[in-house]
Design a protein around this motif. Structure first.
Motif, PDB file in Angstrom:
ATOM      1  N   TYR A   1      -4.699  -6.882  -3.940  1.00  0.00           N
ATOM      2  CA  TYR A   1      -3.411  -6.829  -3.248  1.00  0.00           C
ATOM      3  C   TYR A   1      -2.579  -8.081  -3.523  1.00  0.00           C
ATOM      4  CZ  TYR A   1      -5.293  -2.855  -0.628  1.00  0.00           C
ATOM      5  OH  TYR A   1      -5.807  -1.637  -0.287  1.00  0.00           O
TER       6      TYR A   1
ATOM      7  N   ARG B   1       8.274   0.840  -0.961  1.00  0.00           N
ATOM      8  CA  ARG B   1       7.500  -0.384  -1.095  1.00  0.00           C
ATOM      9  C   ARG B   1       8.428  -1.593  -1.298  1.00  0.00           C
ATOM     10  NH1 ARG B   1       4.944   0.440  -5.912  1.00  0.00           N
ATOM     11  NH2 ARG B   1       3.577   1.955  -4.915  1.00  0.00           N
TER      12      ARG B   1
ATOM     13  N   LYS C   1       0.813  -1.213   0.000  1.00  0.00           N
ATOM     14  CA  LYS C   1       0.000   0.000   0.000  1.00  0.00           C
ATOM     15  C   LYS C   1       0.851   1.270   0.000  1.00  0.00           C
ATOM     16  CE  LYS C   1      -4.106  -1.776   2.405  1.00  0.00           C
ATOM     17  NZ  LYS C   1      -4.909  -1.650   3.653  1.00  0.00           N
ATOM     18  N   LYS C   2       2.125   1.144   0.288  1.00  0.00           N
ATOM     19  CA  LYS C   2       2.993   2.333   0.359  1.00  0.00           C
ATOM     20  C   LYS C   2       3.073   3.006  -1.011  1.00  0.00           C
ATOM     21  CE  LYS C   2       5.700   0.582   4.252  1.00  0.00           C
ATOM     22  NZ  LYS C   2       5.074   1.513   5.216  1.00  0.00           N
ATOM     23  N   GLN C   3       3.023   4.333  -1.018  1.00  0.00           N
ATOM     24  CA  GLN C   3       2.956   5.092  -2.261  1.00  0.00           C
ATOM     25  C   GLN C   3       4.300   5.136  -2.991  1.00  0.00           C
ATOM     26  OE1 GLN C   3       0.120   6.231  -3.529  1.00  0.00           O
ATOM     27  NE2 GLN C   3      -0.939   5.335  -1.749  1.00  0.00           N
ATOM     28  N   ASP C   4       5.385   5.318  -2.242  1.00  0.00           N
ATOM     29  CA  ASP C   4       6.706   5.415  -2.863  1.00  0.00           C
ATOM     30  C   ASP C   4       7.183   4.022  -3.267  1.00  0.00           C
ATOM     31  OD1 ASP C   4       9.204   7.033  -3.437  1.00  0.00           O
ATOM     32  OD2 ASP C   4       9.987   5.503  -2.063  1.00  0.00           O
ATOM     33  N   ASN C   5       7.627   3.897  -4.512  1.00  0.00           N
ATOM     34  CA  ASN C   5       8.018   2.593  -5.043  1.00  0.00           C
ATOM     35  C   ASN C   5       9.236   2.022  -4.321  1.00  0.00           C
ATOM     36  OD1 ASN C   5       7.715   0.427  -7.021  1.00  0.00           O
ATOM     37  ND2 ASN C   5       9.625   1.197  -7.891  1.00  0.00           N
TER      38      ASN C   5
END
Length: 475
Positions: A454, A387, A380-384
């Motif tokens: 997910y 993540r 769910k983390k936005q930054d690749n």
């Protein structure tokens, strides 16, 4: 004239008496002449106590019906206690078993009997006037009980009569069937339990073109002349039916004891009666038996696919023959020597199908249950980059069998993606295939559609960023 007036007065007196008792009245058609009215009046006068005069002229049929109701009112003057629609099936007639056939019936419950109509009450009453008789059940001496084992339907109870007839009644609505059960049970409990209860009623009565005294004598003679062997036959059928029920209960009891006393799977495995299998066993147990961190069956399947299946269109997406896959599964579980180059495993989709089945039948998936929510939070983390680092950290914390098997499997799948131009299997396609197979929640209490998204995203990230996630594991 005076005689006619007296006759009319007698007729009015009888009619008022019937209205007081609640009996159903028959409307006498208006006579067209004084002679007809005089004949009808004469036919209703009792000349002696307990004796009825011979009906006169053309209306003998109507007179017979009047006489029959005057002689035996108690069995017909029954108050309706409950009526409505239920599902009905007759499963025995006189002790003889019948094929169960459910039908919707309008059921009328009175103080002594139940009547079954095919239509609603109004239609049933109109049919009664044209000579149609409803099926009737005498409740005197009857038995009622719930009968879950008699039908796969819910809310079923059974009524058994003294004559050996058996009926099933059912409704999907709980409070309706409970109301009917208690109403019928109360009606049965109010009736006498001894032999004084008449079981044959008016069914033995045959309306003939004779006087009412002949009808009564015929009714009495029918009851008295019942053959003893008929009564014995009925008792035998009832006893036979009861013995069948007791035998079934005895068998059920023995089976229940056998099942509760049988040894557990663990006990049988400890005694060597059941060998540990590959399919359906925990991953760490399979690896412990083989003294490795990656099951040999997984290695063999991957080797076979990389040898002859990288260019196959729809590899891992196309299903193989299920019967052949089950045959391969049986051979692996029996620890027989397996050669995937054999001609019987020529279809590479059988091999890929068996590999997917192995991961699908793991009691705990390749991504352990305890890690599922943590992997979801990581994806769910936005930054690749964040993540990727979060997923990499979780992979390093996995048990060695899970981590090493995951590394081998996803390393193999990256080779499939590399040939996507030929096999048409992209990262997203493989994510859809393997996502739900490799990781799932222990209790699917949330939204399964969101979980599936997910699952696919995590599998896709493991493929697209394989080198970064498993960088510390590279040899």
């Amino acid at each position: 004239m005076q005689k006619s007036t007296n006759s009319d007065t007698s007729l009015e007196t009888l009619n008022s008496t019937r209205q007081g008792t609640g009996a159903v009245q028959m409307r006498i058609k208006n006579a067209n002449s004084h002679h007809d009215r005089l004949s009808q009046s004469k036919s209703m006068i009792l000349t002696d106590v307990g004796k009825v005069t011979e009906p006169i002229s053309r209306h003998r049929r109507n007179h017979s019906q009047h006489i029959l109701k005057d002689v035996i009112p108690p069995l017909e003057q029954l108050m309706v206690e409950k009526e409505g629609y239920l599902q009905k099936a007759k499963i025995a007639d006189g002790g003889k078993k019948l094929r169960k056939n459910w039908s919707t019936s309008w059921i009328v419950l009175s103080s002594r009997k139940i009547e079954f109509y095919k239509e609603s009450k109004q239609q049933a009453l109109s049919n009664m006037k044209t000579g149609h008789k409803p099926e009737s059940v005498d409740l005197c001496g009857a038995h009622i009980e719930w009968a879950k084992e008699k039908s796969s339907r819910k809310n079923v109870f059974q009524i058994t009569t003294v004559s050996g007839n058996e009926f099933l009644l059912q409704s999907d609505i709980d409070f309706i069937i409970l109301d009917w059960f208690h109403a019928i049970k109360n009606a049965i409990d109010r009736l006498p339990k001894d032999s004084s209860c008449p079981s044959r009623n008016l069914e033995l009565f045959k309306i003939q073109r004779s006087s009412s005294t002949e009808l009564l004598s015929h009714y009495d003679s029918d009851i008295k002349e019942q053959k003893p062997e008929h009564r014995k036959s009925l008792m035998f059928r009832l006893h036979h039916s009861a013995s069948d029920t007791s035998d079934k209960n005895r068998v059920k009891s023995r089976l229940k004891k056998f099942i509760t006393r049988r040894p557990s799977l663990k006990t049988l495995q400890e005694k060597g009666l059941i060998k540990d299998q590959i399919f359906g066993s925990h991953l760490h147990k399979v690896c412990e038996r083989e003294n490795s961190t990656v099951p040999w069956f997984v290695k063999q399947c991957i080797e076979a696919v990389e040898k002859r299946g990288l260019d196959v269109d729809g590899i891992y997406r196309v299903s193989g023959n299920l019967a052949t896959i089950q045959k391969l599964r049986f051979i692996v579980n029996q620890e027989e020597k397996l050669n995937l180059d054999d001609s019987q495993w020529e279809d590479i989709h059988v091999v890929t199908g068996a590999l997917k089945m192995f991961f699908r039948e793991l009691p705990e998936p390749l991504f352990p249950y305890s890690f599922f929510e943590r992997f979801v939070e990581a994806i769910k983390k936005q930054d690749n980059n964040t993540r990727i680092e979060a997923v990499k950290c979780l992979v390093q914390k996995l048990p060695p069998p899970n981590r090493d098997t995951m590394k081998v499997l996803f390393g193999h799948l990256t080779k499939i993606v590399a040939k996507a131009s030929k096999n048409l299997m992209s990262t997203q396609s493989l994510g859809i295939v393997f996502g739900p197979t490799l990781l799932r929640a222990e209790n699917e209490t949330g939204n399964m559609a969101i979980h599936m998204v997910y699952q696919n995203q995590i599998a896709e990230l493991m493929l697209s960023e394989y080198s970064k996630i498993f960088s510390s594991e590279e040899d």
